[in-house]
Motif scaffolding. Sequence first.
Motif, mmCIF file in Angstrom:
data_model
loop_
_atom_site.group_PDB
_atom_site.id
_atom_site.type_symbol
_atom_site.label_atom_id
_atom_site.label_comp_id
_atom_site.label_asym_id
_atom_site.label_seq_id
_atom_site.Cartn_x
_atom_site.Cartn_y
_atom_site.Cartn_z
ATOM 1 N N TYR A 1 78.940 123.037 22.691
ATOM 2 C CA TYR A 1 78.086 122.513 24.177
ATOM 3 C C TYR A 1 78.960 121.891 25.402
ATOM 4 O O TYR A 1 78.841 122.510 26.630
ATOM 5 N N ASN B 1 78.947 124.175 29.230
ATOM 6 C CA ASN B 1 78.693 123.335 30.266
ATOM 7 C C ASN B 1 80.406 123.791 30.958
ATOM 8 O O ASN B 1 80.015 123.796 32.423
ATOM 9 N N ARG C 1 74.418 126.037 32.111
ATOM 10 C CA ARG C 1 73.848 124.861 31.376
ATOM 11 C C ARG C 1 73.320 125.169 30.266
ATOM 12 O O ARG C 1 72.398 126.302 30.038
ATOM 13 N N CYS C 2 73.712 123.741 29.465
ATOM 14 C CA CYS C 2 73.485 123.844 28.369
ATOM 15 C C CYS C 2 72.923 122.092 28.382
ATOM 16 O O CYS C 2 73.471 121.832 28.068
ATOM 17 N N GLU D 1 71.795 119.320 25.280
ATOM 18 C CA GLU D 1 72.519 119.175 24.485
ATOM 19 C C GLU D 1 71.886 118.891 23.261
ATOM 20 O O GLU D 1 70.631 118.582 23.531
ATOM 21 N N PRO E 1 71.861 128.085 25.694
ATOM 22 C CA PRO E 1 72.548 128.057 26.994
ATOM 23 C C PRO E 1 72.096 128.899 27.651
ATOM 24 O O PRO E 1 71.505 129.834 27.562
#
Length: 384
Positions: A299, A303, A308-309, A311, A320
């Motif tokens: 994670y 990022n 963008r991922c 959580e 992602p």
Amino acid sequence: MKISSRLSDVPPSGIREFFELVLNMDDVLSLGVGEPDFVTPWRIREAGIYSLETGYTSYTSNKGLLELRELIARELHDRYSISYDPDEEILITTGVSEGFDLAVRSVVDPGDEVVVFEPSYVSYDPCVKFSGGETRRIELDIDSGFVPSPDVIRENITEDTALMVINNPNNPTGSCLDFETAREISMISKEYDVPLLCDEIYSKLVYNGELHSPLDFDGMKDNCILLDGFSKSHAMTGWRIGYAAGPKEVISAMNKIHQYTMLCAPIVSQKAAVEAIENCENEVTEMVKEYNRRRRLVYGRFNRMGLRCSEPDGAFYVFPSIKKTGLSSEEFSKQLLEEEKVAVVPGTAFGSAGEGHIRCSYANSKEVLKEALDRIERFVSDKI
């Protein structure tokens, strides 16, 4: 020879189709398979071996070994404070995939609608089609953390809605229902008399607090079919052992199909599952701790590399966004495989709402994960 239109309208699995490409390549690092990289704990394997040595090679009751059903009933009471009758309200299935198919066919008639939140597990829509039903898709996105809005759910319930599918924790996103959303879904289910099919196969793989389920709330036992099993939590994918718990009339209907198509789950696997429940809590705890360490690594890396991922709170996947690269999910996955020899799953394998995303499994060693992430970062740096 003519093929049923129900089958011809269903495309091949997006996951399996993509990984046919992987089979023809050498030295590929795969983050695509949704399977624990751990071997089944020794206690469980030993129980399976011992059951063979002592002659357990016969059929069981269609419902499964009573001993196993009693243990599951006890575990579910501890988890949800719900009492299930092990004789009439629990069915042992050949994996949760069979359980899902049985449940849908038991309650869905041709023309009925089944609410499914996408991105969703690849089997959901095909199983609905096999039953003659229609999938009513509610698309989720990264802005919501892939958690459904109760208001949107209400807007999508019609007089034809026969079932709502909840996958919690979710495959492919790793999202979990928060307390309030789980409560709202339980209220909607009762308000509109729409039964829930709760697929909680990843229920023991939760990292940020406890799992919140619609079953936690009053009155949901009679309005919910629960599916769970041992594949993910106990690294028992190949044993093919799962279960369903729900109202006796639904379990009876599921068993009617089960007894004509599957007869019973393998007795060796059922004996092993007994051991899994009775004596393997420590092994599960250790696996979950290791998954959590990997989760934080993967994670954080996505990022930091600019993808963008959201959580993930459960399961062992991250999902992602790759929109910054300007590539579609399939283009990204194929080019990554060709250029860096890293296999991931295009988000579109989980429905159109998955476009712009990829699914990566962190059920792999830290060494493999770090090398794969280095390659992905190198690939991404040339695109954004």
